[in-house]
Design a protein around this motif. Structure first.
Motif, PDB file in Angstrom:
ATOM      1  N   CYS A  33       0.848  -1.192   0.000  1.00  0.00           N
ATOM      2  CA  CYS A  33       0.000   0.000   0.000  1.00  0.00           C
ATOM      3  C   CYS A  33       0.884   1.242   0.000  1.00  0.00           C
ATOM      4  CB  CYS A  33      -0.888  -0.029   1.245  1.00  0.00           C
ATOM      5  SG  CYS A  33      -1.780   1.515   1.459  1.00  0.00           S
ATOM      6  N   ARG A  36       1.596   3.067   3.189  1.00  0.00           N
ATOM      7  CA  ARG A  36       2.425   2.459   4.226  1.00  0.00           C
ATOM      8  C   ARG A  36       3.899   2.447   3.837  1.00  0.00           C
ATOM      9  NH1 ARG A  36       0.539   0.163   8.509  1.00  0.00           N
ATOM     10  NH2 ARG A  36      -1.673  -0.325   8.713  1.00  0.00           N
ATOM     11  N   GLY A  44      -0.097   4.274   7.467  1.00  0.00           N
ATOM     12  CA  GLY A  44      -1.400   3.871   6.945  1.00  0.00           C
ATOM     13  C   GLY A  44      -2.551   4.688   7.504  1.00  0.00           C
ATOM     14  N   CYS A  45      -3.753   4.350   7.044  1.00  0.00           N
ATOM     15  CA  CYS A  45      -4.968   4.981   7.562  1.00  0.00           C
ATOM     16  C   CYS A  45      -5.067   4.645   9.052  1.00  0.00           C
ATOM     17  CB  CYS A  45      -6.195   4.435   6.831  1.00  0.00           C
ATOM     18  SG  CYS A  45      -6.031   4.537   5.042  1.00  0.00           S
ATOM     19  N   CYS A  48      -6.389   1.204  10.108  1.00  0.00           N
ATOM     20  CA  CYS A  48      -5.902   0.014   9.392  1.00  0.00           C
ATOM     21  C   CYS A  48      -4.828  -0.676  10.227  1.00  0.00           C
ATOM     22  CB  CYS A  48      -5.340   0.434   8.045  1.00  0.00           C
ATOM     23  SG  CYS A  48      -4.675  -0.938   7.082  1.00  0.00           S
ATOM     24  N   GLY A  52      -3.643  -4.953   7.189  1.00  0.00           N
ATOM     25  CA  GLY A  52      -4.558  -4.398   6.199  1.00  0.00           C
ATOM     26  C   GLY A  52      -3.964  -4.249   4.822  1.00  0.00           C
ATOM     27  N   SER A  53      -2.651  -4.096   4.767  1.00  0.00           N
ATOM     28  CA  SER A  53      -2.049  -3.906   3.456  1.00  0.00           C
ATOM     29  C   SER A  53      -1.527  -5.217   2.888  1.00  0.00           C
ATOM     30  CB  SER A  53      -0.928  -2.883   3.546  1.00  0.00           C
ATOM     31  OG  SER A  53      -0.011  -3.286   4.516  1.00  0.00           O
ATOM     32  N   TYR A  92      -5.310  -4.783  -0.069  1.00  0.00           N
ATOM     33  CA  TYR A  92      -6.051  -3.644  -0.594  1.00  0.00           C
ATOM     34  C   TYR A  92      -5.610  -2.946  -1.872  1.00  0.00           C
ATOM     35  CZ  TYR A  92      -8.294  -4.022   3.958  1.00  0.00           C
ATOM     36  OH  TYR A  92      -8.964  -4.463   5.052  1.00  0.00           O
ATOM     37  N   ARG A 125      -6.954   1.525  -4.139  1.00  0.00           N
ATOM     38  CA  ARG A 125      -7.217   2.908  -3.717  1.00  0.00           C
ATOM     39  C   ARG A 125      -7.563   3.769  -4.931  1.00  0.00           C
ATOM     40  NH1 ARG A 125      -4.621   5.267   0.838  1.00  0.00           N
ATOM     41  NH2 ARG A 125      -4.107   7.059  -0.478  1.00  0.00           N
ATOM     42  N   ARG A 165      -5.992   9.121   5.159  1.00  0.00           N
ATOM     43  CA  ARG A 165      -6.283   8.374   3.931  1.00  0.00           C
ATOM     44  C   ARG A 165      -5.326   8.799   2.815  1.00  0.00           C
ATOM     45  NH1 ARG A 165      -8.600   3.775   2.748  1.00  0.00           N
ATOM     46  NH2 ARG A 165      -9.165   4.539   0.692  1.00  0.00           N
TER      47      ARG A 165
HETATM   48  S1  SF4 Z   1      -6.810   0.872   4.744  1.00  0.00           S
HETATM   49 FE1  SF4 Z   1      -6.045   0.437   2.692  1.00  0.00          FE
HETATM   50  S2  SF4 Z   1      -5.216   2.388   1.975  1.00  0.00           S
HETATM   51 FE2  SF4 Z   1      -5.375   2.533   4.203  1.00  0.00          FE
HETATM   52  S3  SF4 Z   1      -3.364   1.887   4.970  1.00  0.00           S
HETATM   53 FE3  SF4 Z   1      -4.703   0.090   4.989  1.00  0.00          FE
HETATM   54  S4  SF4 Z   1      -4.271  -0.908   3.048  1.00  0.00           S
HETATM   55 FE4  SF4 Z   1      -3.523   1.194   2.860  1.00  0.00          FE
END
Ligand code: SF4
Length: 309
Positions: A33, A36, A44-45, A48, A52-53, A92, A125, A165
């Motif tokens: 991502c 990150r 990251g978000c 997250c 998450g990535s 993601y 994204r 974000r």
């Molecule tokens: S939610 Fe998605 S865009 Fe945000 S840090 Fe996690 S993987 Fe990346």
């Protein structure tokens, strides 16, 4: 939407569209991502977790093929009847890769595009959708319906900035328009209850999703997971989370402002109990669906009643 429903849930739509139930088979292509790895940001978000990535370890084509076959076999054990599969690249940012890599990953699928794969879904994204990636996905879409899963999360750039974000509402709108023009079906994601967004934010987000024309919507409440920036904010008392009654109220506002034909792929979130710190709702997600139906009945409204013109 069926006349007796006040919103358009996914399962009946799938059965009408594909003539059989569909099950997701999650695939991990080892994507990373940009939020990150430093090309956009670090950390990251805020909600997250480190998983998450994805793993960050690129999967070989045979790995992906094996994941797919194992997933289909699992579904077949659970549902011995006639079923279809959504091959879902869930880690993601699956278009945040080199062109050769996307080609390799999609090529693995294309070699297996036989029954029971009815749909391919790809998460990414809005700011990582270059034209070459869209063109490659459009080629795939000539053979199988392709859903592009795109996070909007909320329709306020200041809130998007706050939650790290690192993309804008305009970038989401542009990505949806380009993806739809390329023949993809878009599923927009939203989170209700983000810090600073509020009930008006839930309404605004639905209006942006409705105007974008995306075919599907996933929405859930804000959850605090372990190993996230949000965990720190929550422990410092900076985050207010939604109780089920409030969520259903806001969700009803949200659904009223969507387009009447946008399919609701998800109405609430869940995470492994070991990972989710808060909120700890005791209500099941099917109960949220029921409560939403009752709330819309009480209001005398339905999905699309307040959709923007
Ligand atoms: S939610 Fe998605 S865009 Fe945000 S840090 Fe996690 S993987 Fe990346």
């Amino acid at each position: 939407m069926k006349p007796d429903w006040r919103f358009a849930p996914l399962r009946p739509w799938l059965e009408r569209t594909y003539g059989r139930p569909l099950h997701r088979v999650a695939l991990d292509a080892g994507s990373t991502c940009p939020n990150r790895d430093g090309s956009k940001g670090y950390g990251g978000c805020v909600y997250c977790d480190v998983e998450g990535s994805g793993t960050g370890a690129l999967r070989s084509g045979s790995d992906i093929g094996a994941q797919l076959e194992a997933g289909i076999a699992r579904v077949a054990r659970r549902d011995p009847g006639d079923f279809g599969v959504i091959a879902y690249f869930q880690s993601y940012s699956n278009t945040y890769v080199a062109p050769e890599r996307l080609d390799e990953v999609l090529g693995v699928l294309e070699a297996r595009l036989t029954d029971p794969i009815d749909v391919v879904a790809i998460s990414t994204r809005p700011d990582t959708l270059p034209e070459w990636a869209l063109a490659r996905l459009a080629r795939l879409a000539e053979r199988v319906p392709v859903w592009l899963e795109l996070g909007l999360e909320c329709a306020d750039d200041a809130v998007l900035d706050r939650i790290q974000r690192l993309h804008t509402v305009a970038e989401f709108e542009d990505a949806v328009a380009r993806a739809r023009a390329a023949g993809l079906l878009v599923v927009g994601h939203a989170i209700l209850g983000l810090p600073g967004d509020g009930r008006d934010g839930a309404r605004r987000t639905a209006e942006v999703l409705a105007r974008s024309g995306c075919e599907g919507v996933k929405v859930h409440h804000l959850m605090v997971l372990r190993r996230t920036i949000l965990e720190r904010w929550w422990k410092d008392g900076q985050v207010e989370l939604l109780e089920p009654d409030t969520y259903v109220d806001w969700l009803a506002d949200f659904v009223e402002r969507l387009g009447p034909d946008q399919v609701l792929h998800r109405l609430t979130g869940d995470a492994p109990p070991t990972e989710q710190l808060a909120p700890r709702w005791t209500v099941h997600k099917s109960a949220i669906r029921e409560r939403l139906m009752r709330e819309l009945e009480r209001r005398g409204t339905r999905q699309g009643s307040l959709a923007p013109a």
